[in-house]
Design a protein around this motif. Structure first.
Motif, PDB file in Angstrom:
ATOM      1  N   ASN A 307       0.823  -1.214   0.000  1.00  0.00           N
ATOM      2  CA  ASN A 307       0.000   0.000   0.000  1.00  0.00           C
ATOM      3  C   ASN A 307       0.857   1.265   0.000  1.00  0.00           C
ATOM      4  O   ASN A 307       0.665   2.172   0.811  1.00  0.00           O
ATOM      5  CB  ASN A 307      -0.953  -0.007   1.196  1.00  0.00           C
ATOM      6  N   ASN A 308       1.815   1.325  -0.937  1.00  0.00           N
ATOM      7  CA  ASN A 308       2.752   2.438  -0.976  1.00  0.00           C
ATOM      8  C   ASN A 308       2.116   3.756  -1.413  1.00  0.00           C
ATOM      9  O   ASN A 308       2.607   4.826  -1.047  1.00  0.00           O
ATOM     10  CB  ASN A 308       3.911   2.107  -1.923  1.00  0.00           C
ATOM     11  N   ASN A 309       1.043   3.678  -2.172  1.00  0.00           N
ATOM     12  CA  ASN A 309       0.387   4.883  -2.674  1.00  0.00           C
ATOM     13  C   ASN A 309      -0.795   5.197  -1.759  1.00  0.00           C
ATOM     14  O   ASN A 309      -1.870   4.611  -1.888  1.00  0.00           O
ATOM     15  CB  ASN A 309      -0.072   4.660  -4.120  1.00  0.00           C
ATOM     16  N   SER A 310      -0.602   6.127  -0.824  1.00  0.00           N
ATOM     17  CA  SER A 310      -1.629   6.400   0.182  1.00  0.00           C
ATOM     18  C   SER A 310      -2.894   6.994  -0.428  1.00  0.00           C
ATOM     19  O   SER A 310      -4.008   6.718   0.047  1.00  0.00           O
ATOM     20  CB  SER A 310      -1.071   7.340   1.262  1.00  0.00           C
ATOM     21  N   TYR A 322      -0.551  -1.606  -5.627  1.00  0.00           N
ATOM     22  CA  TYR A 322       0.360  -0.554  -5.164  1.00  0.00           C
ATOM     23  C   TYR A 322       1.351  -1.095  -4.125  1.00  0.00           C
ATOM     24  O   TYR A 322       1.715  -0.411  -3.185  1.00  0.00           O
ATOM     25  CB  TYR A 322      -0.447   0.623  -4.599  1.00  0.00           C
TER      26      TYR A 322
END
Length: 471
Positions: A307-310, A322
């Motif tokens: 979940n790197n792309n908040s 992500y």
């Protein structure tokens, strides 16, 4: 030597680059059943056996591999996870496919069209409508209901991934039905041992309390609750647990002060907990003892950062494409835990899946430290996973295992997928495996004995798995 068939993706000899490879594949592994011991298929979809309303529903919805490729190609998000029509989403995928050359999706896409749909043409914008129509026509047939698809792939056993609070009603229904494939649950307790969001964690604890019928105010209560669910899963047929970590927790940091703080947190007297890692490590080790008592296989997935792309996490949610490979080192902590469990006689069979290829040799050597008399490769260096689940990644995993361990005792391939169409990856793996062995037979690096080598590849593709898990 016989004339060889053209070797494109639709040919019978795809990936098989010599006669020995062909003989191994066609003579020993092509028609073997599949044991898919780790996937994320939804048991309700299998049990209810409802047909999919469109090719997009069975092929694109929720497929984060395809979603990532479409984003890379600049496709607008509304055609990926948005509310546009199924036909529009499919056409946008068809626009992307010709530009996936050398990405594993190019192979996976066309293998999935070939089997089970029988479509043997490259997907492009020019034929998108006709391919969509052919797939849609197939999906109206009873031969393309979920159970029929699974049987068509000759799946003997598959293991889903399940929350400990699940009542496993769909697994029970399948067990009592005429469906021939064994559909078994796998115990995935991460959300109960790893605090990421404090409020979400407490909500999950409340859910678990409602299932077990008692309050959870301490680690003692929590472990009793999880033990009761392990017992329940075991009764329904589970033989496997599974964990996925962004980091591997330290199992040596738990103490009485943290126990008191955790109790106050559970009671709602504190809004957060100061050391989630110590809690996770302590609970994980205790769970591993329970798995050993049940003679289960425990699985550890390590090396991912999620979940790197908040922004997109907020808009689309988890498992949306992500995630990435992590750079965190974790082998020493894992070694400490395995050693402690082994010293106490409570080390279960273990499979370690690695997502960061720089640690392949590290984890392969670690796996060889804790074997046991009478069990072939008790600790397994597991199959190439996620971003590494492609020809280069699988070859590297197989070569590392061959060089450091015994590939002959390897438990082979799994899909780790949410798609009913991904069983074709077992065939992909089998072809690659036979080509590796066949090429070395042709080169004189392995014995020119097809029965000998054929038995080894047969074991890797099926027999080792069946024996290791006890299915």
């Amino acid at each position: 030597m016989k004339d060889r068939i053209p070797n494109d993706i639709f040919s019978d000899s795809f990936l098989l680059k010599n006669l020995k490879a062909e003989n191994l594949y066609f003579g020993f592994v092509k028609d073997l059943p599949i044991i898919d011991y780790h996937n994320h298929l939804e048991p309700d979809v299998i049990s209810n056996n409802h047909n999919f309303h469109s090719p997009t529903a069975i092929w694109l919805d929720g497929d984060h591999y395809k979603w990532r490729a479409m984003r890379n190609f600049g496709i607008d998000e509304k055609f990926i996870s948005g509310n546009t029509s199924d036909e529009e989403k499919f056409r946008k995928w068809a626009e992307t496919v010709p530009y996936t050359l050398r990405n594993p999706l190019f192979h996976w896409t066309h293998l999935e069209l070939k089997n089970p749909f029988g479509i043997k043409e490259y997907l492009t914008p020019n034929n998108a409508n006709s391919v969509y129509s052919k797939m849609n026509d197939c999906l109206q047939s009873s031969d393309f209901l979920p159970q029929s698809i699974i049987e068509k792939f000759k799946v003997e056993t598959l293991c889903t991934t399940d929350d400990p609070a699940d009542d496993l009603g769909f697994h029970k229904a399948l067990k009592g039905s005429l469906f021939k494939t064994n559909v078994l649950p796998a115990f995935r307790p991460d959300v109960y041992i790893n605090i990421i969001n404090p409020q979400e964690y407490l909500n999950k604890i409340k859910t678990l309390e409602s299932v077990v019928g008692f309050s959870i105010h301490s680690t003692f209560d929590l472990l009793n609750a999880l033990q009761s669910r392990i017992n329940y899963f075991d009764e329904v047929g589970s033989k496997i647990s599974d964990h996925g970590f962004e980091y591997f927790p330290d199992t040596t940091k738990w103490n009485s002060d943290l126990e008191k703080e955790f109790t106050e947190f559970l009671k709602g007297n504190k809004t957060s907990f100061s050391n989630p890692e110590a809690l996770c490590g302590y609970l994980l080790k205790e769970l591993c003892k329970m798995y050993a008592e049940k003679n289960w296989v425990q699985q550890f997935h390590v090396g991912a950062t999620r979940n790197n792309n908040s922004l997109m996490l907020k808009n689309v949610g988890i498992n949306a494409g992500y995630d990435a490979i992590s750079e965190q080192y974790f082998a020493q902590r894992m070694s400490v835990m395995l050693d402690e469990l082994n010293s106490e006689g409570q080390l279960a069979k273990t499979i370690i899946y690695n997502l960061n290829p720089i640690y392949n040799e590290v984890l392969a050597t670690l796996a060889g430290n804790f074997n046991e008399s009478g069990i072939k490769s008790k600790i397994q260096f597991g199959a190439a996973w996620w971003f590494l689940d492609q020809l280069d990644g699988m070859q590297k995993q197989l070569n590392t295992l061959s060089n450091i361990g015994l590939i002959s005792t390897f438990v082979g391939m799994l899909t780790d997928s949410r798609s009913l169409l991904s069983f074709s990856r077992h065939d992909y793996f089998r072809r690659l495996l036979c080509n590796m062995f066949g090429t070395e037979m042709e080169n004189g690096m392995l014995p020119n004995d097809e029965e000998w080598v054929g038995k080894i590849v047969q074991d890797i593709c099926f027999n080792n798995t069946k024996n290791y898990f006890g299915f």
